[in-house]
Design a protein around this motif. Structure first.
Motif, mmCIF file in Angstrom:
data_model
loop_
_atom_site.group_PDB
_atom_site.id
_atom_site.type_symbol
_atom_site.label_atom_id
_atom_site.label_comp_id
_atom_site.label_asym_id
_atom_site.label_seq_id
_atom_site.Cartn_x
_atom_site.Cartn_y
_atom_site.Cartn_z
ATOM 1 N N MET A 1 0.821 -1.202 0.000
ATOM 2 C CA MET A 1 0.000 0.000 0.000
ATOM 3 C C MET A 1 0.861 1.259 0.000
ATOM 4 O O MET A 1 0.538 2.246 -0.662
ATOM 5 C CB MET A 1 -0.914 -0.018 1.229
ATOM 6 C CG MET A 1 -1.814 1.190 1.386
ATOM 7 S SD MET A 1 -2.948 0.965 2.774
ATOM 8 C CE MET A 1 -1.796 0.694 4.136
ATOM 9 N N LEU B 1 -2.083 2.445 9.584
ATOM 10 C CA LEU B 1 -3.223 2.005 8.781
ATOM 11 C C LEU B 1 -3.488 0.510 8.875
ATOM 12 O O LEU B 1 -4.601 0.058 8.572
ATOM 13 C CB LEU B 1 -3.004 2.385 7.310
ATOM 14 C CG LEU B 1 -3.005 3.896 7.002
ATOM 15 C CD1 LEU B 1 -2.542 4.142 5.564
ATOM 16 C CD2 LEU B 1 -4.401 4.475 7.201
ATOM 17 N N ARG C 1 -6.498 -0.781 10.520
ATOM 18 C CA ARG C 1 -7.769 -0.388 9.890
ATOM 19 C C ARG C 1 -8.638 0.447 10.830
ATOM 20 O O ARG C 1 -9.785 0.083 11.143
ATOM 21 C CB ARG C 1 -8.523 -1.624 9.407
ATOM 22 C CG ARG C 1 -7.742 -2.435 8.375
ATOM 23 C CD ARG C 1 -8.354 -3.792 8.118
ATOM 24 N NE ARG C 1 -7.526 -4.584 7.202
ATOM 25 C CZ ARG C 1 -7.665 -5.883 6.990
ATOM 26 N NH1 ARG C 1 -8.613 -6.555 7.644
ATOM 27 N NH2 ARG C 1 -6.889 -6.526 6.137
ATOM 28 N N THR D 1 -7.816 3.686 0.793
ATOM 29 C CA THR D 1 -8.238 2.946 1.992
ATOM 30 C C THR D 1 -9.668 3.275 2.405
ATOM 31 O O THR D 1 -10.318 2.473 3.069
ATOM 32 C CB THR D 1 -7.308 3.264 3.182
ATOM 33 O OG1 THR D 1 -7.385 4.654 3.487
ATOM 34 C CG2 THR D 1 -5.868 2.883 2.856
#
Length: 368
Positions: free
Chosen positions: A125, A153, A156, A188
Motif C-alpha cells: 500500500m 493504517l 484499519r 483505503t
C-alpha cells in the motif's frame, strides 16, 4: 469524499482550558466518513489540543466527542477505533520495517500467515515491498514516513489522526507526500484528520478545512471556498497572499459595492452579501495577486479598479514573477503575480511605471 457522506466524528461544544488560557472555546464541528479533513491555523490556535481530545489524550472541560453517534468523551485512547501518526514517526530503531509495521497487530495477538498477509498488504500500500528487512535509519525521510503510515493504517482504524505529518520533510518531498497521503486516503477509504499550520498543505490535501483562530472556527469549508471567499480579514490574510485596501463604503446597489480609498479614489467589487455594512462605514477590499493584471503604461490609469503605480521590487520564482508596486497613499505595495514568460516581464524593472487593474468580480469586501 463521497457526496452526502454521514458524520463520523462530531465535536459538540467542546471547551478546553489550561489554567487561565482557553485553548478550545465552545467549538462544534463534524467530520464525515471517507473525508480528508484539515485543522489549520497558527501556533496556539487550539488545533493540536482539539486533535488530542479526539484521540483521548485530553479531556474537554465542557462538551462531548462522538464517534459514529456514540459518546467517546470518557473512553480511553486505546479503546477508541482511532490511530495517530506523530510528527516524529516514533519508529522502533531496533526493529525492521516489517516488524515496526507488524507491532500493533502482534500486540493484539495476530500471528502466522494472517500477520504476514496484513503486513505484506501494508507494505504494498505504501510501496515499500522491497524494504521490509531494513532498519529505519537506512531509510529516507519520506520512506520512514511511509512506514509510520503503514503501521497506523494496518489496524484499519475508523479515523487516522496526523499531527503535522510533513513538517520534517524538505519542500520537494512534502509536495510528493501530499499526493501520496491523498492517494492513501482515497484507496483505503479511512477518514484522515490532519493538523497543520501550512496553508498550502491544507489546500492541496483536504476535502474540507477548519481554520482556527484563538480556539474558535474562523471559517469551515472547502479549500476553494476559503481561498476565493474568505469570511474575514484573518482568513483572507492567513490563506495565501492577499492585497488589502482600507476604505469607506461609498455605495452599495445591485450586487456591486463602491469603496472610497484615500489616495486612490473609488474601487469596485461585486458582492453577494454584506449584512451589517453601512454606507460611509469602514470596509476592506481584498484582491489576490494572481488576479491583478499589469501593463507598462507611463500614462495615467483609467477604468474600474485601474491604478497607476511604480515597480518597487521584482522576485523571480522560476515560472512566476512576484511584482511589488508602490501606489499613492498606500502603506504597503500592491503585490501582483504573473508568469515569468509574460511579454512584459523584461519591462518590469524597479522604477518602471505600470498600470494595474482587476475585474470587480475578483474583489472581496470584508467588514472591518
Amino acid at each position: 469524499m463521497t457526496a452526502g457522506a454521514k458524520t463520523l466524528v462530531e465535536i459538540a461544544g467542546a471547551t478546553k482550558r489550561f489554567g487561565p488560557v482557553t485553548a478550545v472555546d465552545v467549538l462544534s464541528l463534524d467530520i464525515r466518513e471517507n473525508e480528508f479533513f484539515a485543522l489549520l491555523g497558527p501556533s496556539g490556535c487550539g488545533k493540536t489540543t482539539l486533535l488530542r481530545m479526539i484521540a483521548g489524550f485530553e479531556q474537554p472541560d465542557v462538551g462531548r466527542i462522538l464517534l459514529d453517534g456514540r459518546d467517546i468523551t470518557a473512553v480511553r485512547p486505546n479503546r477508541r477505533p482511532i490511530n495517530m501518526m506523530f510528527q516524529s514517526y516514533a519508529l522502533f530503531p531496533h526493529l525492521s520495517v516489517y516488524d515496526n509495521i507488524a507491532y500493533g497487530l502482534e500486540m493484539e495477538g495476530v500471528r502466522g500467515a494472517a500477520l504476514k498477509q496484513r503486513v505484506d498488504e501494508a507494505l504494498a500500500m505504501v510501496r515499500l515491498e522491497e524494504f521490509g528487512r531494513r532498519r529505519p535509519h537506512l531509510l529516507s525521510g519520506g520512506q520512514r514516513q511511509r512506514v509510520a503510515l503503514a503501521r497506523a493504517l494496518i489496524k484499519r482504524p475508523r479515523l487516522l489522526l496526523l499531527d503535522e505529518p510533513l513538517a520534517a520533510l524538505d519542500k520537494k518531498l512534502r509536495g510528493q507526500m501530499q499526493l501520496e497521503l491523498k492517494r492513501l486516503q482515497h484507496d483505503t477509504g479511512i477518514t484522515f484528520l490532519v493538523v497543520t499550520h501550512d496553508q498550502e498543505e491544507a489546500l492541496a490535501m483536504a476535502d474540507r478545512i477548519a481554520l482556527l483562530e484563538a480556539g474558535k472556527i474562523a471559517q469551515l469549508g472547502s479549500p476553494r471556498a476559503l481561498y476565493e471567499r474568505p469570511a474575514s480579514r484573518f482568513v483572507a490574510d492567513f490563506i495565501g497572499v492577499m492585497n488589502f485596501f482600507e476604505g469607506r463604503l461609498a455605495a452599495l446597489a445591485g450586487g456591486r459595492a463602491e469603496i472610497e480609498v484615500d489616495g486612490l479614489g473609488r474601487l469596485w467589487a461585486e458582492t453577494e452579501d454584506l449584512d451589517g455594512a453601512a454606507v460611509g462605514g469602514p470596509v476592506t477590499l481584498a484582491v489576490r495577486p494572481e488576479r491583478v493584471r499589469l501593463s507598462v503604461a507611463p500614462a495615467g490609469a483609467a477604468g474600474q479598479n485601474a491604478l497607476s503605480g511604480t515597480v518597487v521590487g521584482v522576485a523571480y520564482l522560476g515560472q512566476d514573477l512576484i511584482v511589488h508596486i508602490g501606489l499613492p497613499g498606500q502603506p504597503a505595495p500592491l503585490v501582483a503575480r504573473l508568469g515569468s514568460g509574460s511579454h512584459i516581464a523584461d519591462d518590469l524593472v524597479e522604477g518602471a511605471a505600470v498600470r494595474c487593474d482587476w475585474p470587480p468580480n475578483d474583489s472581496r469586501i470584508l467588514l472591518v
